[in-house]
Design a protein around this motif. Structure first.
Motif, PDB file in Angstrom:
ATOM      1  N   GLY A  14       0.849  -1.195   0.000  1.00 38.35           N
ATOM      2  CA  GLY A  14       0.000   0.000   0.000  1.00 38.35           C
ATOM      3  C   GLY A  14       0.880   1.238   0.000  1.00 38.35           C
ATOM      4  N   PHE A  15       0.500   2.225  -0.794  1.00 44.58           N
ATOM      5  CA  PHE A  15       1.271   3.480  -0.889  1.00 44.58           C
ATOM      6  C   PHE A  15       0.302   4.639  -0.713  1.00 44.58           C
ATOM      7  N   GLY A  16      -0.532   4.528   0.375  1.00 48.16           N
ATOM      8  CA  GLY A  16      -1.514   5.570   0.682  1.00 48.16           C
ATOM      9  C   GLY A  16      -0.966   6.503   1.742  1.00 48.16           C
ATOM     10  N   HIS A  17      -1.864   6.967   2.643  1.00 47.01           N
ATOM     11  CA  HIS A  17      -1.462   7.956   3.656  1.00 47.01           C
ATOM     12  C   HIS A  17      -0.281   7.463   4.479  1.00 47.01           C
ATOM     13  N   GLN A  18      -0.357   6.219   4.971  1.00 51.28           N
ATOM     14  CA  GLN A  18       0.726   5.682   5.800  1.00 51.28           C
ATOM     15  C   GLN A  18       1.809   5.041   4.942  1.00 51.28           C
ATOM     16  N   GLY A  19       1.393   4.293   3.908  1.00 50.26           N
ATOM     17  CA  GLY A  19       2.355   3.516   3.122  1.00 50.26           C
ATOM     18  C   GLY A  19       3.438   4.392   2.519  1.00 50.26           C
ATOM     19  N   ALA A  37       2.223  -2.760  -4.885  1.00 52.38           N
ATOM     20  CA  ALA A  37       1.112  -1.931  -5.389  1.00 52.38           C
ATOM     21  C   ALA A  37       0.463  -2.632  -6.580  1.00 52.38           C
ATOM     22  N   ARG A  38      -0.823  -2.355  -6.755  1.00 56.40           N
ATOM     23  CA  ARG A  38      -1.531  -3.007  -7.859  1.00 56.40           C
ATOM     24  C   ARG A  38      -0.965  -2.537  -9.196  1.00 56.40           C
ATOM     25  N   PRO A  39      -0.658  -3.509 -10.074  1.00 56.01           N
ATOM     26  CA  PRO A  39      -0.062  -3.139 -11.373  1.00 56.01           C
ATOM     27  C   PRO A  39      -0.974  -2.186 -12.141  1.00 56.01           C
ATOM     28  N   GLY A  41      -1.859   0.717 -11.271  1.00 57.53           N
ATOM     29  CA  GLY A  41      -2.616   1.615 -10.389  1.00 57.53           C
ATOM     30  C   GLY A  41      -1.855   2.911 -10.123  1.00 57.53           C
ATOM     31  N   GLU A  42      -2.579   3.834  -9.525  1.00 56.17           N
ATOM     32  CA  GLU A  42      -2.025   5.148  -9.196  1.00 56.17           C
ATOM     33  C   GLU A  42      -0.857   5.017  -8.218  1.00 56.17           C
ATOM     34  N   SER A  43      -0.997   4.093  -7.262  1.00 55.07           N
ATOM     35  CA  SER A  43       0.072   3.936  -6.258  1.00 55.07           C
ATOM     36  C   SER A  43       1.356   3.416  -6.885  1.00 55.07           C
ATOM     37  N   VAL A  69       1.969  -3.953   6.513  1.00 54.45           N
ATOM     38  CA  VAL A  69       0.648  -4.150   5.896  1.00 54.45           C
ATOM     39  C   VAL A  69      -0.119  -2.837   6.024  1.00 54.45           C
ATOM     40  N   LEU A  70      -0.122  -2.037   4.934  1.00 53.99           N
ATOM     41  CA  LEU A  70      -0.685  -0.685   4.999  1.00 53.99           C
ATOM     42  C   LEU A  70      -1.748  -0.477   3.925  1.00 53.99           C
ATOM     43  N   LEU A  71      -2.578  -1.517   3.740  1.00 50.32           N
ATOM     44  CA  LEU A  71      -3.763  -1.388   2.889  1.00 50.32           C
ATOM     45  C   LEU A  71      -4.888  -0.811   3.748  1.00 50.32           C
ATOM     46  N   PRO A  72      -5.920  -0.226   3.110  1.00 48.23           N
ATOM     47  CA  PRO A  72      -7.045   0.283   3.916  1.00 48.23           C
ATOM     48  C   PRO A  72      -7.648  -0.845   4.757  1.00 48.23           C
ATOM     49  N   ASP A  73      -8.038  -0.521   5.985  1.00 47.10           N
ATOM     50  CA  ASP A  73      -8.573  -1.547   6.893  1.00 47.10           C
ATOM     51  C   ASP A  73      -9.739  -2.296   6.259  1.00 47.10           C
ATOM     52  N   GLN A  74     -10.618  -1.563   5.552  1.00 45.48           N
ATOM     53  CA  GLN A  74     -11.818  -2.204   5.004  1.00 45.48           C
ATOM     54  C   GLN A  74     -11.495  -3.102   3.798  1.00 45.48           C
ATOM     55  N   ALA A  78     -10.604  -8.987   2.457  1.00 41.74           N
ATOM     56  CA  ALA A  78     -10.840  -9.628   1.154  1.00 41.74           C
ATOM     57  C   ALA A  78      -9.526  -9.898   0.428  1.00 41.74           C
ATOM     58  N   ALA A  79      -8.533  -9.019   0.615  1.00 44.42           N
ATOM     59  CA  ALA A  79      -7.267  -9.166  -0.113  1.00 44.42           C
ATOM     60  C   ALA A  79      -6.341 -10.202   0.521  1.00 44.42           C
ATOM     61  N   TRP A  80      -6.483 -10.446   1.844  1.00 45.95           N
ATOM     62  CA  TRP A  80      -5.487 -11.220   2.583  1.00 45.95           C
ATOM     63  C   TRP A  80      -5.335 -12.686   2.129  1.00 45.95           C
ATOM     64  N   PHE A  95       1.697  -4.261  11.378  1.00 49.78           N
ATOM     65  CA  PHE A  95       0.444  -3.539  11.131  1.00 49.78           C
ATOM     66  C   PHE A  95       0.536  -2.158  11.782  1.00 49.78           C
ATOM     67  N   ALA A  96      -0.207  -1.180  11.209  1.00 49.88           N
ATOM     68  CA  ALA A  96      -0.197   0.176  11.782  1.00 49.88           C
ATOM     69  C   ALA A  96      -1.426   0.432  12.640  1.00 49.88           C
ATOM     70  N   HIS A  97      -2.356  -0.506  12.644  1.00 46.74           N
ATOM     71  CA  HIS A  97      -3.586  -0.372  13.447  1.00 46.74           C
ATOM     72  C   HIS A  97      -4.059  -1.810  13.706  1.00 46.74           C
ATOM     73  N   GLY A  98      -4.618  -2.032  14.898  1.00 50.12           N
ATOM     74  CA  GLY A  98      -4.988  -3.406  15.258  1.00 50.12           C
ATOM     75  C   GLY A  98      -6.352  -3.843  14.742  1.00 50.12           C
TER      76      GLY A  98
HETATM   77  N1  LIG Z   1      -4.272   7.434   7.636  1.00 52.23           N
HETATM   78  C1  LIG Z   1      -3.621   7.589   8.790  1.00 52.23           C
HETATM   79  O1  LIG Z   1      -3.289   8.695   9.179  1.00 52.23           O
HETATM   80  C2  LIG Z   1      -3.275   6.392   9.672  1.00 52.23           C
HETATM   81  C3  LIG Z   1      -2.665   6.616  10.914  1.00 52.23           C
HETATM   82  C4  LIG Z   1      -2.277   5.506  11.683  1.00 52.23           C
HETATM   83  C5  LIG Z   1      -2.541   4.232  11.206  1.00 52.23           C
HETATM   84  N2  LIG Z   1      -3.174   4.056  10.011  1.00 52.23           N
HETATM   85  C6  LIG Z   1      -3.408   2.690   9.525  1.00 52.23           C
HETATM   86  O2  LIG Z   1      -2.567   2.480   8.395  1.00 52.23           O
HETATM   87  C7  LIG Z   1      -3.188   1.523   7.523  1.00 52.23           C
HETATM   88  C8  LIG Z   1      -3.296   2.116   6.139  1.00 52.23           C
HETATM   89  O3  LIG Z   1      -4.199   3.206   6.193  1.00 52.23           O
HETATM   90  P1  LIG Z   1      -4.111   4.400   5.130  1.00 52.23           P
HETATM   91  O4  LIG Z   1      -4.983   5.496   5.660  1.00 52.23           O
HETATM   92  O5  LIG Z   1      -2.679   4.686   4.801  1.00 52.23           O
HETATM   93  O6  LIG Z   1      -4.808   3.689   3.871  1.00 52.23           O
HETATM   94  P2  LIG Z   1      -5.106   4.325   2.449  1.00 52.23           P
HETATM   95  O7  LIG Z   1      -4.402   5.637   2.276  1.00 52.23           O
HETATM   96  O8  LIG Z   1      -6.571   4.305   2.195  1.00 52.23           O
HETATM   97  O9  LIG Z   1      -4.424   3.218   1.486  1.00 52.23           O
HETATM   98  C9  LIG Z   1      -4.522   3.295   0.141  1.00 52.23           C
HETATM   99  C10 LIG Z   1      -3.497   2.350  -0.499  1.00 52.23           C
HETATM  100  O10 LIG Z   1      -3.970   1.010  -0.452  1.00 52.23           O
HETATM  101  C11 LIG Z   1      -3.973   0.482  -1.784  1.00 52.23           C
HETATM  102  N3  LIG Z   1      -5.058  -0.479  -1.929  1.00 52.23           N
HETATM  103  C12 LIG Z   1      -6.377  -0.268  -1.672  1.00 52.23           C
HETATM  104  N4  LIG Z   1      -7.071  -1.414  -1.851  1.00 52.23           N
HETATM  105  C13 LIG Z   1      -6.160  -2.360  -2.222  1.00 52.23           C
HETATM  106  C14 LIG Z   1      -6.251  -3.750  -2.551  1.00 52.23           C
HETATM  107  N5  LIG Z   1      -7.428  -4.387  -2.518  1.00 52.23           N
HETATM  108  N6  LIG Z   1      -5.112  -4.412  -2.901  1.00 52.23           N
HETATM  109  C15 LIG Z   1      -3.931  -3.753  -2.946  1.00 52.23           C
HETATM  110  N7  LIG Z   1      -3.782  -2.432  -2.646  1.00 52.23           N
HETATM  111  C16 LIG Z   1      -4.886  -1.766  -2.286  1.00 52.23           C
HETATM  112  C17 LIG Z   1      -4.140   1.702  -2.688  1.00 52.23           C
HETATM  113  O11 LIG Z   1      -3.633   1.374  -3.957  1.00 52.23           O
HETATM  114  P3  LIG Z   1      -4.252   1.955  -5.343  1.00 52.23           P
HETATM  115  O12 LIG Z   1      -3.609   3.300  -5.568  1.00 52.23           O
HETATM  116  O13 LIG Z   1      -3.845   0.933  -6.323  1.00 52.23           O
HETATM  117  O14 LIG Z   1      -5.735   2.056  -5.133  1.00 52.23           O
HETATM  118  C18 LIG Z   1      -3.266   2.714  -1.923  1.00 52.23           C
HETATM  119  O15 LIG Z   1      -1.890   2.468  -2.190  1.00 52.23           O
HETATM  120  C19 LIG Z   1      -4.549   1.191   8.155  1.00 52.23           C
HETATM  121  O16 LIG Z   1      -4.396   0.046   8.936  1.00 52.23           O
HETATM  122  C20 LIG Z   1      -4.822   2.413   9.028  1.00 52.23           C
HETATM  123  O17 LIG Z   1      -5.710   2.137  10.092  1.00 52.23           O
HETATM  124  C21 LIG Z   1      -3.527   5.097   9.234  1.00 52.23           C
END
Ligand SMILES: NC(=O)c1ccc[n+]([C@@H]2O[C@H](COP(=O)([O-])OP(=O)(O)OC[C@H]3O[C@@H](n4cnc5c(N)ncnc54)[C@H](OP(=O)(O)O)[C@@H]3O)[C@@H](O)[C@H]2O)c1
Length: 319
Positions: A14-19, A37-39, A41-43, A69-74, A78-80, A95-98
């Motif tokens: 995952g390359f989102g907020h935390q990744g 990251a998904r081939p 994809g934006e990430s 493991v920094l994919l969205p919790d929701q 399904a992905a695991w 993990f970054a959240h339990g």
């Molecule tokens: N946000 C925070 O500030 C924060 C703080 C502390 C802890 N956390 C924890 O950190 C973890 C990640 O949270 P986040 O907020 O960083 O998540 P996020 O930004 O929503 O993560 C998005 C990333 O996940 C990828 N992704 C989404 N669905 C996927 C799938 N089915 N298979 C593969 N990649 C997928 C996206 O790739 P694409 O670009 O390909 O869609 C994107 O790289 C969670 O456990 C959260 O609770 C977050």
């Protein structure tokens, strides 16, 4: 840094907020990082542009000694099942959240460590901490011990991220407290409080822009004081009038009814009712959630914000 963490590659899924931020911080700490990251994809595009080696998520897991493991919790439950078989024997999962450790029903191979390293702030705060800004504490927990050194792995990972001080806890405590904090104070409580206060003033004929500046915009300055000095320190910094209003009126705003709701919300978190409701909403396409977000986007408070910050009233027009 723990020898174990420094040996081999760290895969960041995952390359989102935390990744994104964790990948940058780990690389700055001298670790070899590959982003899963998904081939196409934006990430994948953003991670490559930032100079990271990228693989599809299962490909990134193969051969990685440590996996963040920094994919969205929701999305994770399904992905695991497609990811877990790609884990190398003896790998450590971070993990970054339990949330999914407590509620996700994830299955792990016998030989892997599963730890929690939860930074206590958003990605921007984590990046700033690594770059010498304000320290960012993190919670650590061991969910599954296979190697005998899982706590050391968690500590080394948190140190590589740039977090300090580190607090040992349990997955249950981190998850329940994190959900409670965001629902009751940081997101749910704060947004409901400022919206209700804005509505009360506007319903009583006050200027929406002034109501916005007073009840929403100024919150930052008080939150900064609270962050820097705590509640008692904030009280040292406000006027006598504000202080009297704070202590004599605040407990009426958060009175017995609000406290009863706090207890009810905590019960829903602890029983798993909140997690089940969120799983239903996410798997049903987030229809209610997206509609609520859109409705709130059209609230008078947003238009008042745009006007309030664009410029003041014209003194020539008077009242
Ligand atoms: N946000 C925070 O500030 C924060 C703080 C502390 C802890 N956390 C924890 O950190 C973890 C990640 O949270 P986040 O907020 O960083 O998540 P996020 O930004 O929503 O993560 C998005 C990333 O996940 C990828 N992704 C989404 N669905 C996927 C799938 N089915 N298979 C593969 N990649 C997928 C996206 O790739 P694409 O670009 O390909 O869609 C994107 O790289 C969670 O456990 C959260 O609770 C977050």
């Amino acid at each position: 840094m723990s020898g174990r963490l420094a040996q081999g590659t760290v895969a960041v899924l995952g390359f989102g907020h935390q990744g994104e931020v964790q990948a940058l911080n780990l690389r700055d700490a001298g670790l070899a990082v590959v982003v899963g990251a998904r081939p196409g994809g934006e990430s994948e595009r953003r991670a490559s542009a930032a100079g990271f080696a990228t693989r599809d998520p299962a490909g990134a897991l193969r051969g990685a000694r440590t996996v963040a493991v920094l994919l969205p919790d929701q999305a994770l439950p399904a992905a695991w099942p497609a990811l877990a078989p790609a884990l190398a024997p003896g790998a450590a999962l971070v993990f970054a959240h339990g949330f999914n450790l407590l509620f996700g029903g994830l299955a792990f191979p016998e030989s892997v460590d599963v730890v929690l390293v939860a930074p206590t702030g958003p990605g921007s705060a984590l990046r700033a901490a690594r770059e010498g800004g304000a320290p960012l504490p993190a919670y650590l927990a061991v969910h599954r011990e296979a190697s005998g050194v899982a706590w050391e792995v968690a500590e080394a990972y948190a140190a590589a991220l740039g977090c300090a001080p580190l607090w040992r806890t349990t997955v249950r405590e981190e998850t329940e407290v994190d959900l409670f904090g965001e629902q009751v104070v940081l997101c749910g409580g704060m947004n409901a409080l400022v919206t209700a206060a804005f509505e009360t003033l506007v319903e009583h004929g006050y200027t929406p822009e002034i109501a916005y500046l007073e009840c929403v915009h100024q919150l930052k300055y008080l939150a900064d004081l609270l962050h820097a000095r705590g509640v008692a320190g904030l009280r040292d910094a406000i006027s006598g009038t504000a202080l009297f209003g704070d202590l004599s009126r605040g407990p009426r705003v958060i009175g017995p009814e609000s406290r009863a709701e706090m207890r009810a919300i905590l019960d829903e978190i602890r029983s798993g009712d909140f997690a089940r409701a969120w799983a239903r909403e996410a798997s049903g396409g987030r229809r209610w959630l997206d509609a609520e977000v859109e409705r709130a986007r059209g609230h008078a408070l947003e238009a008042a914000r745009r006007r309030a910050l664009a410029g003041g009233s014209d003194p020539a027009k008077g009242d």
